[in-house]
Structure formats: C-alpha cells, structure tokens
Write a protein that holds these residues in place. Structure first.
Motif, mmCIF file in Angstrom:
data_model
loop_
_atom_site.group_PDB
_atom_site.id
_atom_site.type_symbol
_atom_site.label_atom_id
_atom_site.label_comp_id
_atom_site.label_asym_id
_atom_site.label_seq_id
_atom_site.Cartn_x
_atom_site.Cartn_y
_atom_site.Cartn_z
ATOM 1 N N VAL A 113 4.659 -18.506 -14.177
ATOM 2 C CA VAL A 113 3.824 -19.030 -13.206
ATOM 3 C C VAL A 113 4.500 -19.225 -11.942
ATOM 4 C CG1 VAL A 113 2.498 -20.978 -12.377
ATOM 5 C CG2 VAL A 113 2.361 -20.148 -14.901
ATOM 6 N N TRP A 114 5.670 -19.782 -12.082
ATOM 7 C CA TRP A 114 6.809 -19.815 -10.611
ATOM 8 C C TRP A 114 6.956 -18.526 -10.047
ATOM 9 C CZ3 TRP A 114 9.078 -24.144 -8.314
ATOM 10 C CH2 TRP A 114 10.179 -24.003 -7.324
ATOM 11 N N LEU A 115 7.213 -17.533 -10.673
ATOM 12 C CA LEU A 115 7.495 -16.003 -10.225
ATOM 13 C C LEU A 115 6.078 -15.705 -9.440
ATOM 14 C CD1 LEU A 115 9.903 -14.595 -12.762
ATOM 15 C CD2 LEU A 115 10.397 -15.220 -10.458
ATOM 16 N N VAL A 116 5.053 -15.995 -10.150
ATOM 17 C CA VAL A 116 3.675 -15.266 -9.514
ATOM 18 C C VAL A 116 3.423 -16.047 -8.452
ATOM 19 C CG1 VAL A 116 1.173 -15.223 -9.922
ATOM 20 C CG2 VAL A 116 2.976 -14.459 -11.754
ATOM 21 N N ILE A 117 3.636 -17.231 -8.390
ATOM 22 C CA ILE A 117 3.323 -18.018 -7.051
ATOM 23 C C ILE A 117 4.122 -17.792 -5.894
ATOM 24 C CG2 ILE A 117 2.694 -20.297 -6.021
ATOM 25 C CD1 ILE A 117 1.874 -21.345 -8.802
ATOM 26 N N PHE A 118 5.657 -17.857 -6.029
ATOM 27 C CA PHE A 118 6.517 -17.928 -5.322
ATOM 28 C C PHE A 118 7.072 -16.359 -4.667
ATOM 29 C CE2 PHE A 118 6.098 -22.234 -6.626
ATOM 30 C CZ PHE A 118 5.901 -22.871 -5.266
ATOM 31 N N PHE A 119 6.935 -15.501 -5.840
ATOM 32 C CA PHE A 119 7.321 -14.372 -5.510
ATOM 33 C C PHE A 119 6.469 -12.985 -5.537
ATOM 34 C CE2 PHE A 119 8.985 -10.339 -7.395
ATOM 35 C CZ PHE A 119 9.951 -9.820 -6.317
ATOM 36 N N LEU A 120 5.446 -13.127 -6.472
ATOM 37 C CA LEU A 120 4.562 -11.842 -6.517
ATOM 38 C C LEU A 120 3.604 -12.072 -5.231
ATOM 39 C CD1 LEU A 120 3.599 -9.470 -7.777
ATOM 40 C CD2 LEU A 120 2.124 -10.690 -9.217
ATOM 41 N N LEU A 121 2.966 -13.251 -5.077
ATOM 42 C CA LEU A 121 2.062 -13.294 -4.204
ATOM 43 C C LEU A 121 2.711 -13.265 -2.634
ATOM 44 C CD1 LEU A 121 -0.165 -16.272 -5.514
ATOM 45 C CD2 LEU A 121 -0.578 -13.786 -5.561
ATOM 46 N N PRO A 122 3.693 -13.954 -2.296
ATOM 47 C CA PRO A 122 4.232 -13.589 -0.984
ATOM 48 C C PRO A 122 4.636 -12.034 -0.908
ATOM 49 C CG PRO A 122 5.164 -15.556 -2.069
ATOM 50 C CD PRO A 122 4.410 -15.053 -3.060
ATOM 51 N N PHE A 123 5.040 -11.550 -1.869
ATOM 52 C CA PHE A 123 5.619 -9.853 -1.876
ATOM 53 C C PHE A 123 4.174 -9.318 -1.489
ATOM 54 C CE2 PHE A 123 5.943 -5.858 -3.886
ATOM 55 C CZ PHE A 123 6.841 -5.282 -3.036
ATOM 56 N N LEU A 124 3.074 -9.712 -2.291
ATOM 57 C CA LEU A 124 1.955 -8.782 -2.022
ATOM 58 C C LEU A 124 1.364 -9.040 -0.567
ATOM 59 C CD1 LEU A 124 0.013 -9.067 -5.371
ATOM 60 C CD2 LEU A 124 1.290 -7.197 -4.433
ATOM 61 N N ILE A 125 1.555 -10.356 0.231
ATOM 62 C CA ILE A 125 1.291 -10.655 1.376
ATOM 63 C C ILE A 125 1.987 -9.677 2.364
ATOM 64 C CG2 ILE A 125 1.253 -12.384 3.204
ATOM 65 C CD1 ILE A 125 0.591 -14.421 0.915
ATOM 66 N N VAL A 126 3.577 -9.804 2.241
ATOM 67 C CA VAL A 126 4.344 -8.927 2.839
ATOM 68 C C VAL A 126 3.839 -7.388 3.015
ATOM 69 C CG1 VAL A 126 6.752 -8.273 3.340
ATOM 70 C CG2 VAL A 126 6.228 -10.641 2.926
ATOM 71 N N VAL A 127 3.669 -6.741 1.688
ATOM 72 C CA VAL A 127 3.423 -5.567 1.773
ATOM 73 C C VAL A 127 1.968 -5.240 2.322
ATOM 74 C CG1 VAL A 127 2.541 -3.804 -0.037
ATOM 75 C CG2 VAL A 127 4.318 -5.135 -0.611
ATOM 76 N N ALA A 128 0.925 -6.305 2.295
ATOM 77 C CA ALA A 128 -0.227 -5.958 3.109
ATOM 78 C C ALA A 128 -0.070 -5.933 4.625
ATOM 79 C CB ALA A 128 -1.251 -7.191 2.464
ATOM 80 N N MET A 129 0.960 -6.743 5.069
ATOM 81 C CA MET A 129 1.291 -6.795 6.396
ATOM 82 C C MET A 129 1.915 -5.816 6.782
ATOM 83 S SD MET A 129 2.112 -10.929 7.557
ATOM 84 C CE MET A 129 3.692 -10.946 6.616
ATOM 85 N N SER A 130 2.647 -5.101 6.045
ATOM 86 C CA SER A 130 3.373 -3.863 6.202
ATOM 87 C C SER A 130 2.492 -2.520 6.757
ATOM 88 C CB SER A 130 4.655 -3.538 5.192
ATOM 89 O OG SER A 130 3.705 -2.927 4.177
ATOM 90 N N VAL A 131 1.381 -2.733 6.273
ATOM 91 C CA VAL A 131 0.576 -1.378 6.466
ATOM 92 C C VAL A 131 -0.616 -1.912 7.519
ATOM 93 C CG1 VAL A 131 0.816 -0.483 4.187
ATOM 94 C CG2 VAL A 131 -0.994 -2.254 4.611
ATOM 95 N N GLY A 132 -0.535 -2.955 8.306
ATOM 96 C CA GLY A 132 -1.439 -3.310 9.370
ATOM 97 C C GLY A 132 -0.823 -2.654 10.614
ATOM 98 N N THR A 133 -1.387 -3.301 11.542
ATOM 99 C CA THR A 133 -1.296 -2.463 12.995
ATOM 100 C C THR A 133 -0.908 -3.848 13.903
ATOM 101 O OG1 THR A 133 -2.555 -0.977 12.662
ATOM 102 C CG2 THR A 133 -1.894 -1.286 14.980
#
Length: 338
Positions: free
Chosen positions: A59-79
């Motif tokens: 749960v700790w990894l999902v909240i503090f690693f996976l979700l922030p990583f997905l947010i960063v990946v989403a921002m990386s394909v933005g403009t």
C-alpha cells in the motif's frame, strides 16, 4: 378513547431489506450479515493481522511510488503552456506528445547531463566500494564490544543534518581553509616547481561533487557489505589456509565471491541516489557542467517546462531502476534453479 378497544402494538420481529420495521421474521440478509461478521472475526483471529502487515508495504509503494510515477508519466506526454499549471492536454495540441522524450535523448545539453551524472555516480560508487569494503571486512574481524562502537561511528554522521555537512565541506574546500592549504602543500611538494599553485581549486568542480558524495553515501556501502560479510562462515577461510592458499588467494577465491550480493546491494544504494543528486551538485558543483538532478529542478522551477522535466525524470528512472530490476529477476531465477 371511551368505548373503544385499545389495540396493543405488537413489536416488530424483523426488518425489511430497506431497514423499515416488519412483523415478519428476520430476513436472510440479517443472517448473512452476522455470518460475514463472524467470518471477518475468524479471519482476524487466524491470519488477518499477518495479511495486513504484509499488505502495508505494498500500500505504501502504491500511494507514494506508483501513483506519483503515473502522474509524472502523464505530465511527460503533455504540452507546455503559459497557464497555471503550465501543462495541457487536448485542445489545439495533441493529446499525447513525445517531444520531451525525443529532446531528452537527442539534445546535447541533456545528453551531457546524463553522462556527467552517470560518470560522477559511477566514480563515487567505486570509491565507496574501495574504501568501504576493507572497513566492512574489518568490522567482522574485531570483537563484539569494538564492533558496536565502530558501527555507531559509521552511522554517526546521520545524526547531523545533511545540509549542514555539505556546508561544512564547502568551508573545508575554500581557498583559505586549513584543508585546502594542507592539500596545496602536499601537491607542491610532489610536483615540479613549475606546477606549483597557490591554492587548490576544489570548489565548483566535479571533484568536489564526487568527494562530497563519497563522504555522504559511504555508510550506505559499508552497512550492506557488513551484513553480507558477517553471514560468511569463517571456517571456510581457515580450511583454505590449511590447504595451502595464501591470504590474498583466500580473499579472491572464498570471501569476495560470497560477498557479491552485498557489493551489488551497496552499489545500488550508492549509485541510484548519487546519479539523481540535486543538493550536492547545486552547492559545490560546476554550473557549466550540471548533473541531471539540477537540470530537472531547473526545468520545473526556472523554465517551467513540466513536460520536459517529467520526461527527463522518467528516462532517468528507467536508466536507474531497469538494470536493478533485471539483476533482481535473474538473481531470483538463479537462486530458484539452485
């Protein structure tokens, strides 16, 4: 009322599905709730707490690693946009843009930053290994009373603020410091007269970055090595000596191969954070040759190019975590085969 027969109210014997009182017997849903409660209590009595403890790190990894990583990946394909936040999806721009990744691997600035970070982190890791291995091996050969004292000295720097220790090194590497004067005298004593200098230019250089990183991350190399070397059987070294091996042959043939897991663990603990270091290169590094951590910080704060900074961060994460995951996979596969 006079002359009227008083009707006695019959208390409800059950409840309906919606919770309203009913004269009918209690329905099966109430019994199912009771059964679920009993099953939950039985689960807690048997293995519930152990399952919760095992699930807590995930749960700790999902909240503090996976979700922030997905947010960063989403921002990386933005403009990049002049809005707040400076990123957008859709509209006149495409939904997905890979320009950040293209620039991260083709632009000379980012390529040099990656190379500088990897080389500096690699040199710091090798130096930490060369310094930390004899220290960890020595910790396993001393008595238990001295071992506890020496282990406390290894972790003693963690009791001081990290930023304060970096500032202390900045003072030591200054032109008028006793450390700089001592190094300058040693340099002038071993080099020809034409190479003599008034002071050693330590600050704002890659040398200063590597030096401070070695000092900072050395305990992260010593502790895994000590944990790996402590589990070795000393009778194997004695048997090798009895069979005629020299001490250096015993080290190369017996001790070193068995300590490879500790070397890999310590190397990852040093190399991964050192490659993405931000504070040390900012304070003592060369601004003309920045490391990738400072480039990411500048893209987020000064340039306000969040997609570009996110793309660089994703590329850096893949470069750092990818080899570690491959090593763990093949290591587990090899252990399973044994």
């Amino acid at each position: 009322m006079p002359g009227a027969v008083a009707r006695r109210r019959v208390p409800p014997t059950g409840t309906t599905r919606c919770g309203f009182p009913s004269r009918r017997p209690r329905p099966s849903c109430w019994r199912s709730r009771s059964m679920r409660a009993k099953r939950l209590a039985r689960w807690f009595d048997t293995k519930g707490w152990s399952d919760l403890l095992i699930a807590a790190p995930y749960v700790w990894l999902v909240i503090f690693f996976l979700l922030p990583f997905l947010i960063v990946v989403a921002m990386s394909v933005g403009t990049k946009t002049p809005t707040a936040p400076p990123i957008s999806f859709g509209g006149e721009h495409p939904w997905v843009s890979l320009q950040g990744y293209v620039r991260a691997v083709t632009d000379t600035l980012y390529f040099r930053a990656f190379i500088t970070s990897l080389v500096s982190a690699g040199i710091a890791t090798v130096l930490c290994l060369l310094i930390g291995y004899p220290m960890a091996l020595g910790l396993t050969r001393v008595s238990k009373s001295w071992r506890n004292i020496l282990l406390m000295l290894v972790i003693l720097p963690f009791w001081t603020s990290f930023l304060l220790r970096v500032y202390a090194w900045m003072g030591l590497m200054g032109r008028s410091s006793w450390f700089n004067e001592g190094v300058t005298r040693i340099w002038n004593a071993i080099v020809p007269q034409g190479w003599a200098v008034d002071f050693m230019p330590m600050m704002h250089s890659n040398f200063a970055v590597v030096l401070v990183m070695v000092y900072t991350y050395l305990p992260f190399m010593i502790l895994p090595l000590y944990a790996s070397l402590e589990r070795l059987d000393p009778t194997l070294d004695e048997a090798a000596l009895d069979l005629g091996s020299r001490p250096w042959q015993v080290f190369l043939d017996v001790t070193l191969p068995q300590s490879i897991p500790g070397i890999v663990a310590g190397g990852m603990l040093v190399f991964i954070p050192a490659a993405g270091e931000l504070v040390i290169p900012t304070l003592v590094g060369n601004a003309a040759s920045p490391m990738i951590g400072r480039v990411i910080s500048d893209q987020f704060s000064s340039a306000r190019d969040w997609p570009m900074a996110s793309a660089i961060a994703v590329v850096l994460l893949v470069l750092m975590v990818g080899p570690a995951m491959l090593y763990s996979h093949f290591q587990a596969k090899a252990e399973g085969a044994k």
